[in-house]
Design an enzyme around this catalytic site. Sequence first.
Site, PDB file in Angstrom:
ATOM      1  CB  CYS A 157      60.775  16.142  24.912  1.00 50.78           C
ATOM      2  SG  CYS A 157      58.653  16.578  25.117  1.00 50.78           S
TER       3      CYS A 157
ATOM      4  CB  CYS B 297      60.095  15.176  19.688  1.00 53.50           C
ATOM      5  SG  CYS B 297      59.493  16.023  18.051  1.00 53.50           S
TER       6      CYS B 297
ATOM      7  CG  ASP C 105      43.375  28.312  33.317  1.00 52.43           C
ATOM      8  OD1 ASP C 105      44.588  29.440  33.594  1.00 52.43           O
ATOM      9  OD2 ASP C 105      42.520  28.965  31.805  1.00 52.43           O
TER      10      ASP C 105
END
Length: 353
Positions: free
Chosen positions: A195, A198, A141
């Site tokens: 996923c 959802c 990051d």
Amino acid sequence: MNSDLLDSAQLAADIKTWGKALGFQSIGICDTDLSHAEPGFAAWLEQGFHGEMDYMARHGMKRMRPSELVPGTARVITARMDYFPPDSQPAATIIEDGSRAFISRYALGRDYHKVLRGRLQQLCDRIAANVGEFGYRVFTDSAPVAEVELAQKSGLGWKGKHTLLLSREAGSWFFLGEIYTDLPLPVDVPSDNHCGTCTACISACPTGAIVAPYQVDARRCISYLTIELKGSIPPDLRPMMGNRIYGCDDCQLCCPWNRFAHLSAEPDFQARHGLDNASLREMFSWDEAAFEANTTGSAIRRIGYECWLRNIAVALGNAPHTPENLAALESRAGHPSALVREHVAWALAIHRR
């Protein structure tokens, strides 16, 4: 199969073993082709969803092209490390208590940049000890790196509708790190998306920042508002922030896959200085020296003292109307910072209605 391929396969297996010994829960390997993700990223920038994060646009497609960022890169080694702090106060309990400060779980302990960079460097040192000098660069990051896309391509998980990486075995409470390298390692199989239908994360977002599946408007995201934004928080979003003073975990707290998440075994990620259960008034009373002392080695320090007070002023504006909260705000009404004064004035106006 020739000996070079056999050696590469063994090295890849060794790298995964060494990585786990260094505290990573999973290691994956992928190539550098992220062309499939470029159109979506370009559209995201075009819509201005990056807000004031000008570096996102400035770096452009370099984020999606590892070999442009680090010439000679042939493979990316990706790593994940669990961070959910054990023994911390339950997140839901803190969020529901308007007098207390909610800080994103990842920021309660030591700055993850330092922890992961150190471990990734140790992994590179171990590789070098076995293969000799090689080309590499470590990230976590900290540069224009498409972490989630690389992690998905290397088999660590899939991009959830909240745009974070999800794993069937570990949910999403983990950090990601990368090693860009010139080693011709065999690659792993990309992860499938699980996923389904959802939409829990979309519904749970306090500010409606997940504007569509797999698309976040950072300008509405509480993490952006409390960490990346350096100026005034839009008044219409302030009431939605509640007591979240650094980051927001709502989209993760509601995710069904996090029932498989693991508590971190890393001592560095344990909550420090009572940050998991502190009152808003207590933190608002810190002078700059106290802020520096209580955020030493923490990712929180990067926002600076002024934005710290700004964020808490908003949270106090959303807090229960009590004489103590009113007095805390009044104590900062004449603060030297115009940014702090503005947000304190807003909060006082809320309490005086």
